[in-house]
Design an enzyme around this catalytic site. Sequence first.
Site, short mmCIF file in Angstrom:
data_model
loop_
_atom_site.label_atom_id
_atom_site.label_comp_id
_atom_site.label_asym_id
_atom_site.label_seq_id
_atom_site.Cartn_x
_atom_site.Cartn_y
_atom_site.Cartn_z
N ASP A 191 32.69 -9.24 -16.19
CA ASP A 191 31.81 -10.00 -15.32
C ASP A 191 32.43 -10.07 -13.93
O ASP A 191 32.89 -11.11 -13.46
CB ASP A 191 31.59 -11.40 -15.89
CG ASP A 191 30.69 -12.27 -15.02
OD1 ASP A 191 29.90 -11.70 -14.24
OD2 ASP A 191 30.79 -13.51 -15.12
N ASP A 211 27.65 -5.29 -12.41
CA ASP A 211 29.09 -5.53 -12.54
C ASP A 211 29.86 -4.21 -12.46
O ASP A 211 29.37 -3.16 -12.87
CB ASP A 211 29.39 -6.23 -13.86
CG ASP A 211 28.97 -7.69 -13.85
OD1 ASP A 211 29.38 -8.41 -12.92
OD2 ASP A 211 28.21 -8.11 -14.75
N ARG A 218 12.06 -24.32 -14.84
CA ARG A 218 11.63 -25.58 -14.23
C ARG A 218 10.22 -25.99 -14.67
O ARG A 218 9.78 -27.10 -14.41
CB ARG A 218 11.69 -25.48 -12.70
CG ARG A 218 10.66 -24.58 -12.05
CD ARG A 218 10.71 -24.69 -10.52
NE ARG A 218 9.70 -23.89 -9.87
CZ ARG A 218 9.86 -22.65 -9.46
NH1 ARG A 218 11.02 -22.04 -9.65
NH2 ARG A 218 8.87 -21.99 -8.87
N TRP A 269 -3.41 -22.31 -18.19
CA TRP A 269 -3.68 -20.95 -18.65
C TRP A 269 -2.46 -20.28 -19.25
O TRP A 269 -2.61 -19.41 -20.11
CB TRP A 269 -4.36 -20.13 -17.57
CG TRP A 269 -3.58 -19.58 -16.41
CD1 TRP A 269 -2.58 -20.18 -15.71
CD2 TRP A 269 -3.81 -18.30 -15.80
NE1 TRP A 269 -2.17 -19.36 -14.69
CE2 TRP A 269 -2.91 -18.19 -14.72
CE3 TRP A 269 -4.67 -17.25 -16.05
CZ2 TRP A 269 -2.85 -17.08 -13.90
CZ3 TRP A 269 -4.63 -16.12 -15.24
CH2 TRP A 269 -3.73 -16.04 -14.17
N ASP A 270 -1.27 -20.68 -18.86
CA ASP A 270 -0.07 -20.19 -19.56
C ASP A 270 -0.21 -20.41 -21.07
O ASP A 270 0.19 -19.56 -21.87
CB ASP A 270 1.18 -20.95 -19.10
CG ASP A 270 1.54 -20.69 -17.65
OD1 ASP A 270 2.58 -20.08 -17.39
OD2 ASP A 270 0.77 -21.13 -16.77
N ASN A 287 -4.04 -28.48 -14.81
CA ASN A 287 -3.09 -27.51 -14.26
C ASN A 287 -1.78 -27.64 -15.04
O ASN A 287 -1.21 -26.66 -15.52
CB ASN A 287 -2.90 -27.82 -12.78
CG ASN A 287 -2.06 -26.82 -12.03
OD1 ASN A 287 -2.13 -26.76 -10.82
ND2 ASN A 287 -1.24 -26.03 -12.70
N GLY A 347 -4.69 -20.73 -10.84
CA GLY A 347 -3.51 -20.13 -11.44
C GLY A 347 -2.86 -19.08 -10.56
O GLY A 347 -1.71 -18.72 -10.77
N ASP A 407 -1.40 -18.92 -7.56
CA ASP A 407 -0.83 -19.59 -6.40
C ASP A 407 0.52 -18.93 -6.06
O ASP A 407 1.45 -19.07 -6.84
CB ASP A 407 -0.69 -21.10 -6.62
CG ASP A 407 -0.03 -21.46 -7.95
OD1 ASP A 407 -0.17 -20.70 -8.92
OD2 ASP A 407 0.62 -22.51 -8.00
N GLU A 450 9.73 -14.53 -15.17
CA GLU A 450 8.33 -14.93 -14.98
C GLU A 450 7.48 -13.76 -14.50
O GLU A 450 6.33 -13.61 -14.89
CB GLU A 450 8.30 -16.07 -13.96
CG GLU A 450 6.94 -16.52 -13.51
CD GLU A 450 7.00 -17.43 -12.29
OE1 GLU A 450 6.08 -18.25 -12.15
OE2 GLU A 450 7.94 -17.30 -11.47
#
Length: 621
Positions: free
Chosen positions: A19, A30, A194, A201-202, A238, A363, A365, A559
């Site tokens: 590392d 690395d 987070r 919708w997720d 939301n 959704g 955004d 994501e």
Amino acid sequence: MKFLLNIDKVFHALLLQEDTDQDRKITKDDKGPKKFVLVDETSKQEVAIIGTYHLSNLLQELAQLKEMNLGMGEVDLSRIQENPVHRISRKIKDDYWEELTRTIDKKGLGQIIEDEKTSSDVATLYVAAKDKQGVAYFQELEKELSNFKVEILPENYSMEYVETLNEKPGILALALEQKTYSLQGVPFVVPGGRFNEMYGWDSYFIGVGLLIDGQVNKAMAIAENFKYQIIHYGKILNANRSYYLTRTQPPLYSSLLIKIAKKKIPSLDWLRSHLETVILEYNTVWMVQGNRLTPTGLNRYKADGIGMPFEVEPGHFDDVLEPYAKKYNLPVREFEKQYLQRTLIDAELDVYFVHDRSMRESGHDTTNRLINRCANLNSVDVNSFLYKYEKDVAYLIKEHFDTAFQVGDVVYTSEEWEQKALSRKNKMNELCWNEASSMYFDYDFVNHEQFPFQAATTFFPLWAGLCDENQAKKLVEVALPQFIKTGGITGSTKASVANASKEAPQRQWDYPFGWAPHQMLLWEGLINYNYLDKAQEMVYRWLWLITKNAVDYNGTIPEKFDLEINSHKVFAEYGNVGTKFDYIAKEGFGWVNASYQYGLQILSEELKEKLGELIFPDTIF
């Protein structure tokens, strides 16, 4: 073969050697030798672990043993050598879904309220007044716990009331269920990082993944929490935070019911109660004229609320606020303060934020497609989803309720819902289809013209089954090539953002970024219209990207991706969730996890094998 090791000793030696950038991961970035020798403590047999992928697997296995506080432990070499496709899929199924599962009850409350969005020592839980059971349960719990308080939401709250909650933001209660000895929270699955609450919708895409992995009860629990939100908050939110009370999300509830019903229907009563709630949502959230229903007969996203969205980071809107600050001869921060306190009101800026909140309701955004115009658009995405609602309700009534379904004094027939769908289809073909471009465009009903932004939402009608064969052919043969990159489709074409302001942030739902929901809806759309080879290709592209990224970056499942560089290293607003962890990725990211499991269901055995071999060149010995 298993090797007995001194866990702490090997763990620290591996990190020290491999590392080199000290980010607590072993990745292709690395600069270590990429070769680490293990010695069995008993037999003294040696094995060389070679290459980024194998070394990061070793780090992950050691990290798991460290968490068990083992001084000595066995590392299974078969796990180090595991085919990356099998490894990713196994961890999603066996580990990630459980890591992402939450409940709002005595057992699970701490995990929800003690996150980075809780800004004070005492967290606030809001409970709807008409949820009598929930009010009683949480008020009793408040007496036992010192770090949270319960607030009761009035039955008919206003936008102005919701704005006052920004001074004490909190989580919104979800459904409870009676178990043998106590009430317990109905579980839900969060996106990750987070995003530690239930997103609208997720949750549909997550539900698809759960059903594939045999977790039918969790998918049904998502439906139960959708139902709870509609009944107690008036809409599928939301997300279940106080500052989202005025926003819904893309309508996918009926699609989840269809997916569940094809796996298992616990009872006709269960299905009836949810179909009633789908119809309630359709009528009260989407089909109220002047709100989300427009004079064209098509729908739009239209969130309520006042002022700036609460959830954005400080400075996010500076490029928007600066001209207004100059207009009032104020520093940006002072103007922002006065605008938020409503001591200074600017009607033009208020309109901007109507569009902004509506865009967040979509959704997407953010995207240049919707900025400062969202509430003026009959968007392709929401109308595709609502067409699917109408077809789904017709199907469920016909298949499970003998063509007629009574709610109160109203009897709904499958035929009338088919007619609703046909009417929407005709209106979309009239207003949104562009034969010359071979795409669907959002229709600006205020200015009576199409807004010709080339977005991946053009493929949503394929998923909904709304296209005719000619439209499908044009979408696949003419439109699709404009979106394809090595790792899948981008959120928009490059041409659509060519004239975007260089000063504005790079919008995360536009080119060059790729998102799981766009891929999943495209795949299902291609299959709907029998473009099976193209579906295989598109699945392979996306799964290749996920797999390659996980192999090169210590199991990272983010994501979203930058498809121009085939990487999770995204330089856009909001960054990239799912990339920050130490040693081992424990949860992935909700809808990307789901896309992997769904894609593997579609992909041929030959391509699955190729997927594993293509990026698995290193040998362990």
